[in-house]
Design a protein around this motif. Structure first.
Motif, PDB file in Angstrom:
ATOM      1  N   ARG B 413       0.833  -1.203   0.000  1.00  0.00           N
ATOM      2  CA  ARG B 413       0.000   0.000   0.000  1.00  0.00           C
ATOM      3  C   ARG B 413       0.866   1.251   0.000  1.00  0.00           C
ATOM      4  O   ARG B 413       2.003   1.247   0.469  1.00  0.00           O
ATOM      5  N   ASP B 414       0.295   2.321  -0.545  1.00  0.00           N
ATOM      6  CA  ASP B 414       1.010   3.606  -0.564  1.00  0.00           C
ATOM      7  C   ASP B 414       1.442   3.978   0.851  1.00  0.00           C
ATOM      8  O   ASP B 414       0.676   3.804   1.800  1.00  0.00           O
ATOM      9  N   GLY B 415       2.638   4.493   0.954  1.00  0.00           N
ATOM     10  CA  GLY B 415       3.113   4.934   2.260  1.00  0.00           C
ATOM     11  C   GLY B 415       3.829   3.838   3.035  1.00  0.00           C
ATOM     12  O   GLY B 415       4.533   4.120   3.990  1.00  0.00           O
ATOM     13  N   GLN B 446       8.799  -2.944  -8.226  1.00  0.00           N
ATOM     14  CA  GLN B 446       7.485  -2.635  -7.679  1.00  0.00           C
ATOM     15  C   GLN B 446       7.345  -3.516  -6.447  1.00  0.00           C
ATOM     16  O   GLN B 446       7.439  -4.735  -6.546  1.00  0.00           O
TER      17      GLN B 446
END
Lengths: 479, 479
Positions: B413-415, B446
């Motif tokens: 997840r982002d962050g 990624q």
């Protein structure tokens, strides 16, 4: 399995299934004789009730497209064949091979009915193969399951087989190999491909024998190499004529293919010295030297080599059967990782159960026993063939002396004017299968004949040669 | 089999055999546990009397190198191991791969012990495979012998299997194939290799998915192609970013590898239009779409294609077992001859008995039954995995929706700042096997995780995810 039908979840689902099936019948996805999925299974797949599917099946049955067979299921009837549409739409032929792809498949020996006089080259006698024993070993390996795991296996092959091969080449061919030097391949051809992938850059020069083994020449050319044919004389490959810049030399020193000559010891030493000076690699293809009749073998190049320049290629296609599709490379440690990677990139790895079965076959001494038994049978045929050639065809052709393997070559005598390619084609029409020497030449045709005796019935040799003799004499007299 | 000893025909022959055997023992060609040829056989091979060989054996037995075992033969004793010389001479490491050969073998799954929490990617459950039925079919084929002839076979594979595959892709995937369009391969990897050999010239551009399937990318690169990664978004391959000059596009539209996305219908049409305009070819790798859980599949590119630009690749490695080593291509007629030739140049042809057995397996409806059964088991695991991911790891990773196949991917997840590669390595040490997403990226990493559920025990999924969750939280808190 399911029918790729798209069934709208609203509306009449049975009708939608009916239309989807009809469409599959019309465009040939479902053909006469095909079995349809059980109604329960299709219903589960499509998320509809079993009755809905049954309704669609019933309608198509009533219309003559399907028929139920008691206890067997629902099948497409032969009446459902749609002559106009059954072949489906034809797409345009837009995809083409690259411009320099000029290779066509060679005719395979299994495409022929077994000829009456069977001098086909390069195939052993399947009648000699111990099928019952092999089936016992395979069944045992398939029972173990350990050889059919859900995972991907080591690309260099089954450990037990690599151990057995290392021992085997050690004492049958005095080739010194550690287990990690051995890479199991799908026959020699894949071994050559792996070496070519790893060693050859486009434009690299590869030296091959002329006449020689066409699949090797074509393979190296297809990989982008510049392939140069080097003449073979009575001592084998003519080292003096090797191209200066060759990166790789492909040779069959034990039993030159197709002439049958053994490379002399002097030539072997000269070839090794040549490769060492130029930094070239040598592939020694030892494809059928296990069958020897009259003299002790010369040391393989691999054993004579002190500088690690020789990659040894062996196969079970001649000692056992081509259909096993098992061969091997013995390669220096400096190529080991690259060859394993090349095998993984080519096809991941080979099937393990036959490799495990072959390891057992070797460990139980059955390979040694088979080779002894087969050698005796082949020796009889070799003797009959060589004698017959001298008696029946001695004035037309001159057999090349050979003391091993499964075939004998004979060059046309000086002054004889016979188109051997045409004669061999004609012989095929009369039930006599053999090869013409020009088929093994990339350059100027050398006229001659190549006789395999792996598959021939011993009793038919004399008769076959007599018929061939008559045919050649007719061909020779026609100007 | 024989010992490659050279026995002078004059003088004391027994002594010569003794010396030759001793030399073989010293340089490691004969090793402890090896069985020697029977005296009769070796005598025959060497052209000496059996007594002469027996004399040599007796002397070596008296000296402790050999031992007779009643009823079993003569063996090399363990005392015969020569620690200094047994390894043989070492040759210099002179042979090297070509300068641009940079490929190393990937670690194979079978090299590992089965991990306790087995989320390995790309392998089906061998426990589900009907081994007894398979053994019965294989035994029957081996009994027929017709599938193990002495000759070489058709490179495109067993006719019955090609017929069964043509029917199977027709009604399971709506892929229209004539029997001659089907080429049997040693798994998908060989299919990709054949297409690459035939279509790619050095420097040709090949587009692959990023992230994507590393063996495909590496294969095309090893054939000299310039491989360009094209991003994948929520609709699949981003057509707008395809390199202008691509000759070949390799894609996994049914279940993108490794993300699991299905390519949208709009993208499928756009890709076909793109390829048609540029004259490019498409390989559609449909490796595991048989296992579907929640929705109807989209039409394969092959079925949507009107211009003959799609080569369809299928495999039995996921539906059955990788160890069968059987996959296939459905290719347009314009490539047929070239692909058959490429297969012949690569490795002649595949083993026929397993192909014949698989044809029977399909004809008897056993493949359909197996897929239905396996799908149910995988659906349970898929459900447990997706639910567990949401519950245990939902705040760390975002699972990519997928409705088919044998694996699920989840992006960080982002962050979140976790080195997933390091975390996966650490997890391996705690008995949790899974993949890190960066391992599938050729460009910028990624971060994410890929979970296979083909091999996992359903009961272990929750516990495995709980342990992984704890581990990732430790990794995340470490700056």
């Amino acid at each position: 399995m399911d029918l790729a039908v798209s069934v709208d979840t609203r509306g009449d689902r049975a009708a939608a299934i009916y239309r989807a099936l009809l469409s599959a019948l019309r465009d040939g996805r479902l053909r006469p004789g095909d079995r349809l999925p059980p109604t329960r299974a299709l219903a589960g797949d499509l998320g509809v009730s079993r009755n809905t599917v049954a309704t669609a099946y019933d309608r198509l049955t009533a219309e003559g497209y399907l028929e139920g067979r008691v206890g067997a299921g629902t099948f497409v009837t032969s009446a459902a064949a749609s002559p106009t549409a059954a072949r489906g739409r034809r797409k345009p032929a837009t995809l083409r091979p690259r411009a320099d792809w000029t290779y066509s498949p060679a005719r395979t020996s299994s495409a022929d009915e077994r000829p009456r006089y069977d001098f086909r080259v390069g195939i052993p006698d399947a009648e000699l193969f111990p099928f019952d024993t092999w089936r016992r070993l395979m069944t045992a390996e398939l029972r173990l399951r350990a050889n059919s795991p859900g995972s991907y296996a080591e690309p260099s092959g089954h450990l037990g087989l690599r151990e057995a091969i290392a021992r085997y080449v050690g004492y049958s061919r005095s080739v010194h190999a550690e287990v990690d030097d051995v890479i199991v391949t799908n026959g020699t051809q894949q071994g050559l491909d792996l070496v070519g992938r790893v060693m050859l850059a486009p434009g690299d020069v590869v030296a091959v024998e002329e006449p020689g083994y066409p699949p090797a020449r074509l393979l190296f050319a297809s990989l982008g190499a510049r392939v140069v044919g080097v003449p073979v004389d009575a001592e084998g490959l003519d080292i003096a004529q090797l191209p200066e810049r060759a990166r790789l030399v492909y040779t069959t020193p034990s039993h030159q293919f197709p002439l049958g000559i053994a490379m002399s010891l002097a030539r072997r030493r000269a070839l090794l010295a040549w490769a060492s000076e130029r930094g070239a690699a040598i592939i020694e293809d030892d494809y059928d030297s296990e069958f020897r009749f009259t003299e002790r073998p010369l040391e393989p190049l691999h054993s004579l080599d002190q500088t690690g320049r020789v990659i040894y290629a062996g196969t079970f296609s001649k000692t056992l059967l081509p259909s096993l599709r098992i061969g091997y490379l013995v390669a220096p440690p400096s190529l080991r990782s690259a060859l394993r990677a090349a095998r993984q990139l080519s096809d991941s790895h080979g099937p393990m159960a036959p490799q495990a079965a072959l390891a057992r076959f070797m460990d139980e001494g059955l390979l040694a026993r088979h080779i002894r038994r087969a050698s005796k049978a082949y020796a009889v045929r070799h003797e009959l063939l060589v004698r017959g050639l001298a008696e029946r065809l001695g004035d037309l052709v001159e057999p090349v002396p050979s003391a091993a393997g499964l075939h004998v070559a004979a060059r046309l005598r000086d002054g004889m004017d016979i188109d051997t390619t045409g004669a061999v084609r004609q012989a095929g029409g009369e039930g006599i299968a053999l090869d013409a020497l020009p088929g093994y030449c990339a350059g100027a045709a050398q006229e001659g004949l190549v006789f395999g005796y792996g598959a021939v019935v011993a009793d038919s040799i004399g008769e076959g040669l007599a018929r061939l003799s008559a045919l050649l004499r007719r061909a020779a007299t026609k100007p």
